[in-house]
Scaffold this active site. Structure first.
Site, PDB file in Angstrom:
ATOM      1  N   HIS A  14       4.423  -4.703   7.047  1.00 24.74           N
ATOM      2  CA  HIS A  14       4.172  -3.511   6.219  1.00 24.74           C
ATOM      3  C   HIS A  14       2.706  -3.110   6.462  1.00 24.74           C
ATOM      4  O   HIS A  14       1.833  -3.288   5.596  1.00 24.74           O
ATOM      5  CB  HIS A  14       4.433  -3.841   4.749  1.00 24.74           C
ATOM      6  CG  HIS A  14       4.568  -2.632   3.863  1.00 24.74           C
ATOM      7  ND1 HIS A  14       4.495  -1.335   4.340  1.00 24.74           N
ATOM      8  CD2 HIS A  14       4.770  -2.527   2.512  1.00 24.74           C
ATOM      9  CE1 HIS A  14       4.650  -0.495   3.338  1.00 24.74           C
ATOM     10  NE2 HIS A  14       4.812  -1.190   2.222  1.00 24.74           N
ATOM     11  N   ASP A  59       3.328 -10.819  -4.034  1.00 23.36           N
ATOM     12  CA  ASP A  59       4.381  -9.841  -3.715  1.00 23.36           C
ATOM     13  C   ASP A  59       5.669 -10.383  -4.333  1.00 23.36           C
ATOM     14  O   ASP A  59       5.727 -11.567  -4.725  1.00 23.36           O
ATOM     15  CB  ASP A  59       4.507  -9.716  -2.179  1.00 23.36           C
ATOM     16  CG  ASP A  59       5.586  -8.735  -1.727  1.00 23.36           C
ATOM     17  OD1 ASP A  59       6.039  -7.904  -2.542  1.00 23.36           O
ATOM     18  OD2 ASP A  59       5.973  -8.795  -0.531  1.00 23.36           O
ATOM     19  N   ARG A 116      -3.114   4.037  -1.051  1.00 26.40           N
ATOM     20  CA  ARG A 116      -2.102   4.277  -0.014  1.00 26.40           C
ATOM     21  C   ARG A 116      -2.215   5.726   0.468  1.00 26.40           C
ATOM     22  O   ARG A 116      -2.120   6.016   1.664  1.00 26.40           O
ATOM     23  CB  ARG A 116      -0.689   4.029  -0.574  1.00 26.40           C
ATOM     24  CG  ARG A 116      -0.383   2.587  -0.989  1.00 26.40           C
ATOM     25  CD  ARG A 116      -0.233   1.678   0.208  1.00 26.40           C
ATOM     26  NE  ARG A 116       0.738   2.157   1.169  1.00 26.40           N
ATOM     27  CZ  ARG A 116       2.058   1.952   1.099  1.00 26.40           C
ATOM     28  NH1 ARG A 116       2.557   1.234   0.113  1.00 26.40           N
ATOM     29  NH2 ARG A 116       2.878   2.443   2.033  1.00 26.40           N
ATOM     30  N   GLN A 135       0.633  -0.783   4.036  1.00 26.68           N
ATOM     31  CA  GLN A 135       0.229  -1.496   2.825  1.00 26.68           C
ATOM     32  C   GLN A 135      -0.979  -2.387   3.116  1.00 26.68           C
ATOM     33  O   GLN A 135      -1.981  -2.360   2.400  1.00 26.68           O
ATOM     34  CB  GLN A 135       1.407  -2.357   2.317  1.00 26.68           C
ATOM     35  CG  GLN A 135       1.096  -3.112   1.047  1.00 26.68           C
ATOM     36  CD  GLN A 135       1.020  -2.184  -0.149  1.00 26.68           C
ATOM     37  OE1 GLN A 135       1.916  -1.383  -0.370  1.00 26.68           O
ATOM     38  NE2 GLN A 135      -0.041  -2.270  -0.930  1.00 26.68           N
ATOM     39  N   ARG A 177      11.187   3.397   7.677  1.00 27.69           N
ATOM     40  CA  ARG A 177      11.336   2.188   6.851  1.00 27.69           C
ATOM     41  C   ARG A 177      12.725   1.642   7.169  1.00 27.69           C
ATOM     42  O   ARG A 177      13.730   2.294   6.859  1.00 27.69           O
ATOM     43  CB  ARG A 177      11.183   2.516   5.371  1.00 27.69           C
ATOM     44  CG  ARG A 177      11.594   1.369   4.469  1.00 27.69           C
ATOM     45  CD  ARG A 177      11.186   1.562   3.026  1.00 27.69           C
ATOM     46  NE  ARG A 177       9.756   1.372   2.868  1.00 27.69           N
ATOM     47  CZ  ARG A 177       9.157   1.126   1.692  1.00 27.69           C
ATOM     48  NH1 ARG A 177       9.866   1.040   0.592  1.00 27.69           N
ATOM     49  NH2 ARG A 177       7.849   0.961   1.625  1.00 27.69           N
ATOM     50  N   CYS A 228       1.272  -5.456  -4.170  1.00 30.51           N
ATOM     51  CA  CYS A 228       1.610  -4.223  -3.454  1.00 30.51           C
ATOM     52  C   CYS A 228       2.485  -3.292  -4.289  1.00 30.51           C
ATOM     53  O   CYS A 228       2.516  -2.096  -4.053  1.00 30.51           O
ATOM     54  CB  CYS A 228       2.328  -4.570  -2.157  1.00 30.51           C
ATOM     55  SG  CYS A 228       3.753  -5.638  -2.422  1.00 30.51           S
TER      56      CYS A 228
END
Ligand code: CP
Ligand code: NVA
Length: 306
Positions: free
Chosen positions: A130, A225, A293, A133, A103, A265
């Site tokens: 991402h 988001d 996830r 996700q 990340r 998310c």
């Protein structure tokens, strides 16, 4: 010599068939729930330059449930690209571990890690994408609607990493996507071009606009988001002004279909991009998204690390 490895940096690197294969595996892992030893003796490194709840915990728990281990390397442990070059760090880590999740702030850092690492590299969020996700959200949509083709998917909010990966995924899997952002906050042009090219192949559509009221008519899903992503805190004042009128709230939902599903998310900045009553309301599936996830990433780990 290790065998040729495969990375997961962007959803656009996967075919529709491969995505369905991942979903099939995720579905069976979710149904069984029980642990198995398919990754026994394997170790995953997690290099995180930014905070995380879902991504970090689901990867660590996922490795554990598959019989392997995870090593978390936070921002002050490795100091990626500071203490030593990304190239050196990737080559050394590859001698110890079997895969890594990164990340980062810069997307290029993940590409550089993948170039030098001899083990699979998974993008755990960058400033551009991402994909973990996006992929698990498509899984959640399929679980909810029993199909992906022709589902009307509306994203309202900021043109950033999560949206970019959702655009790739929707275009490959055949969802009809409308992206609603304030002017000046739309998705990157390169992503729009890629998604449009992919959607031509699947026969779906990608539409960009700036009017939430019009966009949500007929939507099966409304997704949002945060407006201020990690690392953008200094843009807060300007963005709050620019996003006026883009909040997902009761007034907006009154103009949508009654059974329109709400997705986010997470983490959510409550009462900024989405109100409490909507994210906690009966149409919200945000906790299913968060749970999935784990299942989808276990499937990814299973396919890349074995
Ligand atoms: N959605 C998501 O990636 O959450 P975290 O930042 O908590 O990992
Ligand atoms: N766009 C958000 C997503 C967090 C999962 C961010 O980058 O902070």
């Amino acid at each position: 010599m290790k065998n040729k490895k495969r990375d997961f940096i962007s959803i656009k690197d996967l075919t529709k068939e491969e995505i369905y294969e991942i979903f099939k595996l995720a579905e069976s892992l979710k149904a069984k729930r029980s642990a198995n030893n398919s990754l026994s003796g394997k170790t995953l490194a997690l290099i995180f330059q930014k905070p995380s709840n879902r991504t970090r915990v689901s990867f660590e728990v996922g490795m554990n449930q598959l019989g392997g281990n995870a090593v978390y390397l936070g921002p002050h442990e490795m100091e990626l690209g500071v203490r030593e070059s990304i190239r050196d760090a990737a080559k050394v880590l590859s001698r110890y571990i079997d895969g890594l999740v990164a990340r980062t702030y810069k997307h290029q850092d993940i590409i550089d890690l993948a170039k030098s690492a001899t083990v699979p590299v998974i993008n755990g969020l960058s400033d551009l994408l991402h994909p973990c996700q996006g992929l698990s959200d498509l899984f959640t949509i399929k679980e909810k609607f029993k199909k992906l083709d022709s589902v009307k998917f509306v994203f309202i909010g900021d043109g950033n990493n999560v949206l970019h990966s959702l655009m790739h995924g929707a275009a490959i899997m055949g969802l009809d996507m409308t992206v609603v952002t304030p002017k000046g906050h739309g998705p990157k042009a390169e992503i729009v071009d890629e998604a449009k090219a992919l959607s031509k192949r699947s026969g779906s559509s990608i539409t960009l606009c700036n009017k939430p009221d019009e966009a949500i008519k007929g939507a099966d899903i409304i997704y949002t988001d945060v407006w201020i992503s990690m690392g953008q805190e200094q843009e807060r004042e300007r963005k709050i002004k620019d996003f006026n009128g883009f909040q997902v709230n009761k007034e907006l939902l009154a103009k949508a279909k009654k059974d329109c599903v709400i997705m986010h998310c997470m983490p959510a900045h409550r009462n900024e991009e989405i109100t409490d009553d909507v994210i906690d309301g009966p149409n919200s599936i945000v906790l299913d998204q968060a749970e999935n996830r784990l299942h989808v990433q276990k499937a990814i780990l299973h396919l890349l690390l074995r």
